[in-house]
Write a protein that holds these residues in place. Structure first.
Motif, PDB file in Angstrom:
ATOM      1  N   LEU A   7      -8.257   0.977   2.547  1.00  0.00           N
ATOM      2  CA  LEU A   7      -6.912   0.455   2.280  1.00  0.00           C
ATOM      3  C   LEU A   7      -6.687  -0.870   3.013  1.00  0.00           C
ATOM      4  O   LEU A   7      -6.121  -1.821   2.458  1.00  0.00           O
ATOM      5  CB  LEU A   7      -5.861   1.485   2.697  1.00  0.00           C
ATOM      6  CG  LEU A   7      -5.790   2.757   1.850  1.00  0.00           C
ATOM      7  CD1 LEU A   7      -4.817   3.754   2.463  1.00  0.00           C
ATOM      8  CD2 LEU A   7      -5.397   2.439   0.405  1.00  0.00           C
ATOM      9  N   LEU A  33      -2.925   5.819   5.503  1.00  0.00           N
ATOM     10  CA  LEU A  33      -2.077   4.627   5.493  1.00  0.00           C
ATOM     11  C   LEU A  33      -1.653   4.238   6.907  1.00  0.00           C
ATOM     12  O   LEU A  33      -1.577   3.049   7.233  1.00  0.00           O
ATOM     13  CB  LEU A  33      -0.855   4.856   4.606  1.00  0.00           C
ATOM     14  CG  LEU A  33       0.095   3.660   4.466  1.00  0.00           C
ATOM     15  CD1 LEU A  33      -0.650   2.375   4.115  1.00  0.00           C
ATOM     16  CD2 LEU A  33       1.173   3.949   3.430  1.00  0.00           C
ATOM     17  N   ILE A  65       0.873  -1.175   0.000  1.00  0.00           N
ATOM     18  CA  ILE A  65       0.000   0.000   0.000  1.00  0.00           C
ATOM     19  C   ILE A  65       0.907   1.220   0.000  1.00  0.00           C
ATOM     20  O   ILE A  65       1.843   1.312   0.796  1.00  0.00           O
ATOM     21  CB  ILE A  65      -0.906   0.078   1.235  1.00  0.00           C
ATOM     22  CG1 ILE A  65      -1.559  -1.271   1.548  1.00  0.00           C
ATOM     23  CG2 ILE A  65      -1.979   1.144   1.030  1.00  0.00           C
ATOM     24  CD1 ILE A  65      -2.366  -1.260   2.834  1.00  0.00           C
TER      25      ILE A  65
END
Length: 376
Positions: free
Chosen positions: A367, A106, A69
């Protein structure tokens, strides 16, 4: 922590980053803060030869592939004009493209992955990438070996014109190749009252600007897309003197590699022909940026499924003529890049750019869910 506490945690991270933005390849404090947050989560950090950027692995309890990611971490040389209580404290620098949002999302995904580490069927690599705004940070990451062993990669970008809860996902071209040009026309200056003694570069520049517009209108198929924009012209110093030199700068955007090369070839032909016609010597400087961002079908389908499971409103967006160096990763491994709705009032790179922070928790979960679905 509960959902409300988790959201507050992510917002506090994003606001901290927003107050202390750093330019490309200068993200030293940002790098330190990211490492601090990851160490608090007990996530091991990978070695790197890069001065900025952070890379880390969350190894699952079960064997499986490595998926990545990515978030970008750099800011822009823009003076902030949002009036926010947590506006940039660094004069002339601002997170005007929302990379603080991406980084916080993230970190949120990392938190969720760490919480569920024993259930992961493989490893998730976290890529906090420097220097996206320069158009080459992804290349540094690849050269540093951070894609080694990675089988797929995902990323996102906030999208101000989409409402919170909406995500734009599509296979194929999503963002454009970015090329920059700089032209210098050298003619012959004279008194403005005696133009016959000159080889006027201003007249030549005027003809050139008009002629360059025919590349798209008469050389690129109507079924293809391209942009040729002259964005800067510099020439002359006063009202009664014809200058000897004029410079022009601008950008070319394309989605297809063949069209990209055809536009460049036609560009050179037109510039050289106009220069010859107006008795100019010419310098052409061409700077090739990131290639088109082309999403892979298989990864896109998996990620779209994750978005649906997260109750996001999935749309298939029109491609953007903006550029994104995530495209370099997609030349090496399969992956996909999504537009995440943030309901902003201004678009990217605007001094009053903002994001709706209620999208942050949704982005973190998206994510997280996408990485897990890829591993599975």
């Amino acid at each position: 922590m509960n959902q409300q506490e988790f959201e507050s945690f992510l917002i506090s991270i994003r606001r901290h980053l927003h107050q202390y933005p750093e330019l490309s390849k200068q993200e030293f404090e940002t790098t330190k803060y990211i490492k601090k947050w990851l160490k608090e989560l007990e996530i091991p950090i990978r070695n790197t030869e890069l001065e900025t950027g952070v890379f880390a692995d969350i190894k699952g309890g079960k064997p499986g592939p490595i998926v990545a990611i990515r978030a970008d971490i750099d800011a822009l040389p823009i003076e902030e004009k949002t009036g926010l209580s947590y506006a940039s404290k660094i004069k002339g620098i601002m997170h005007a493209c929302g990379h603080d949002f991406h980084t916080a999302a993230l970190i949120g995904a990392a938190h969720l992955l760490k919480e569920n580490q024993s259930q992961l069927n493989g490893t998730v690599r976290l890529i906090f990438q420097p220097a996206e705004e320069l158009g080459g940070g992804a290349k540094y990451v690849i050269e540093d070996g951070q894609l080694e062993g990675v089988e797929a990669i995902i990323g996102l970008h906030n999208k101000p014109d989409l409402p919170v809860g909406t995500i734009g996902i599509k296979e194929g071209p999503l963002m454009a190749a970015v090329d920059r040009f700089h032209i210098v026309l050298n003619g012959k200056g004279s008194h403005a009252a005696l133009p016959q003694n000159s080889h006027d570069p201003i007249v030549a520049a005027g003809q050139l600007i008009t002629a360059l517009q025919t590349i798209v209108s008469r050389n690129v198929s109507p079924l293809q897309n391209a942009v040729v924009s002259v964005t800067q012209i510099i020439g002359g110093s006063t009202w009664n003197v014809i200058p000897g030199e004029v410079s022009l700068e601008g950008t070319v955007r394309t989605f297809d590699p063949i069209v990209r090369e055809e536009v460049k070839a036609r560009f050179y032909s037109i510039v050289n022909s106009i220069a010859a016609a107006f008795i100019q010597t010419v310098e052409i400087h061409w700077f090739s940026g990131p290639p088109p961002l082309v999403n892979h079908q298989s990864v896109t389908e998996i990620v779209e499924g994750a978005a649906i499971e997260q109750s996001l409103n999935v749309i298939h967006p029109e491609p953007s003529t903006a550029g994104e160096d995530f495209s370099y990763y997609l030349l090496h491994i399969p992956g996909t890049f999504a537009f995440f709705g943030t309901n902003g009032k201004e678009d990217w790179h605007h001094p009053a750019f903002t994001v709706d922070e209620s999208a942050l928790l949704k982005a973190a979960y998206f994510l997280y869910a996408s990485a897990r679905k890829l591993l599975d």
